[in-house]
Write a protein that holds these residues in place. Structure first.
Motif, PDB file in Angstrom:
ATOM      1  N   ARG A 166       0.787  -1.369   0.562  1.00 27.31           N
ATOM      2  CA  ARG A 166       0.227  -0.047   0.023  1.00 27.31           C
ATOM      3  C   ARG A 166       0.758   1.336  -0.186  1.00 27.31           C
ATOM      4  NH1 ARG A 166      -3.406  -2.348   4.793  1.00 27.31           N
ATOM      5  NH2 ARG A 166      -4.281  -3.972   3.731  1.00 27.31           N
ATOM      6  N   PHE A 179      -9.092   4.653  -8.918  1.00 28.43           N
ATOM      7  CA  PHE A 179      -9.864   3.568  -9.191  1.00 28.43           C
ATOM      8  C   PHE A 179      -9.052   2.506  -9.395  1.00 28.43           C
ATOM      9  CE2 PHE A 179     -13.083   7.082 -10.342  1.00 28.43           C
ATOM     10  CZ  PHE A 179     -14.262   6.273  -9.444  1.00 28.43           C
ATOM     11  N   VAL A 180      -7.651   2.729  -9.445  1.00 29.78           N
ATOM     12  CA  VAL A 180      -6.772   1.206 -10.181  1.00 29.78           C
ATOM     13  C   VAL A 180      -6.619   0.987  -8.664  1.00 29.78           C
ATOM     14  CG1 VAL A 180      -3.861   1.170 -10.984  1.00 29.78           C
ATOM     15  CG2 VAL A 180      -6.044   2.704 -12.318  1.00 29.78           C
ATOM     16  N   ASN A 181      -6.574   1.962  -7.003  1.00 31.72           N
ATOM     17  CA  ASN A 181      -5.637   1.745  -6.490  1.00 31.72           C
ATOM     18  C   ASN A 181      -7.101   0.569  -6.079  1.00 31.72           C
ATOM     19  OD1 ASN A 181      -3.275   2.748  -6.372  1.00 31.72           O
ATOM     20  ND2 ASN A 181      -3.222   4.781  -5.758  1.00 31.72           N
ATOM     21  N   GLY A 182      -8.045   1.392  -6.109  1.00 32.18           N
ATOM     22  CA  GLY A 182      -8.536   1.075  -5.447  1.00 32.18           C
ATOM     23  C   GLY A 182      -9.452  -0.835  -5.558  1.00 32.18           C
ATOM     24  N   ARG A 183      -8.612  -1.331  -6.735  1.00 33.07           N
ATOM     25  CA  ARG A 183      -8.869  -2.547  -7.237  1.00 33.07           C
ATOM     26  C   ARG A 183      -7.477  -3.810  -7.308  1.00 33.07           C
ATOM     27  NH1 ARG A 183     -11.653  -6.801  -9.797  1.00 33.07           N
ATOM     28  NH2 ARG A 183     -10.245  -7.066 -11.441  1.00 33.07           N
ATOM     29  N   LEU A 184      -6.817  -2.573  -7.270  1.00 28.62           N
ATOM     30  CA  LEU A 184      -4.528  -3.928  -6.699  1.00 28.62           C
ATOM     31  C   LEU A 184      -4.926  -3.913  -4.904  1.00 28.62           C
ATOM     32  CD1 LEU A 184      -2.525  -1.273  -8.497  1.00 28.62           C
ATOM     33  CD2 LEU A 184      -3.401  -3.916  -8.843  1.00 28.62           C
TER      34      LEU A 184
END
Length: 83
Positions: free
Chosen positions: A45, A77-82
Motif C-alpha cells: 500500500r 480506481f486503480v488503487n481500489g482495484r489493486l
C-alpha cells in the motif's frame, strides 16, 4: 525514491515486529506466514501511494492541473482495484 523505499521497508519491519509482539499475547497464535502477509500488504500500500503521488505530481508539473486531476481520479480506481 530510494530513500522512500528504504523507509517503507523499515515501516514493514516495524509492523512485523508489532504484530509478532501482539501474536505472542494471543490465545491462538496466527503464525509467521500470516504476520508476513499483513506486513507485505502494508508495504505494498505504501508503494501504491508513492507511485500515485509521483504520477500525479509529474502530470501537474509537466502538463496541466486538469491532467493531474484526471490521473488522480484514475489512480483512485486503480488503487481500489489493486488493494
Amino acid at each position: 525514491l530510494g530513500l522512500a523505499a528504504q523507509q517503507f521497508r523499515d515501516v514493514r519491519n516495524m509492523e512485523r515486529n508489532t504484530l509478532q509482539q501482539l501474536d505472542s499475547m494471543e490465545l491462538v497464535p496466527r503464525g509467521v506466514a500470516y504476520i508476513e502477509g499483513i506486513a507485505q500488504a502494508f508495504e505494498g500500500r505504501n508503494y501504491l501511494v508513492m507511485f500515485t503521488s509521483l504520477l500525479v505530481t509529474l502530470c501537474a508539473v509537466t502538463v496541466s492541473f486538469w491532467l493531474a486531476l484526471a490521473a488522480g481520479i484514475m489512480m483512485f480506481f486503480v488503487n481500489g482495484r489493486l488493494m
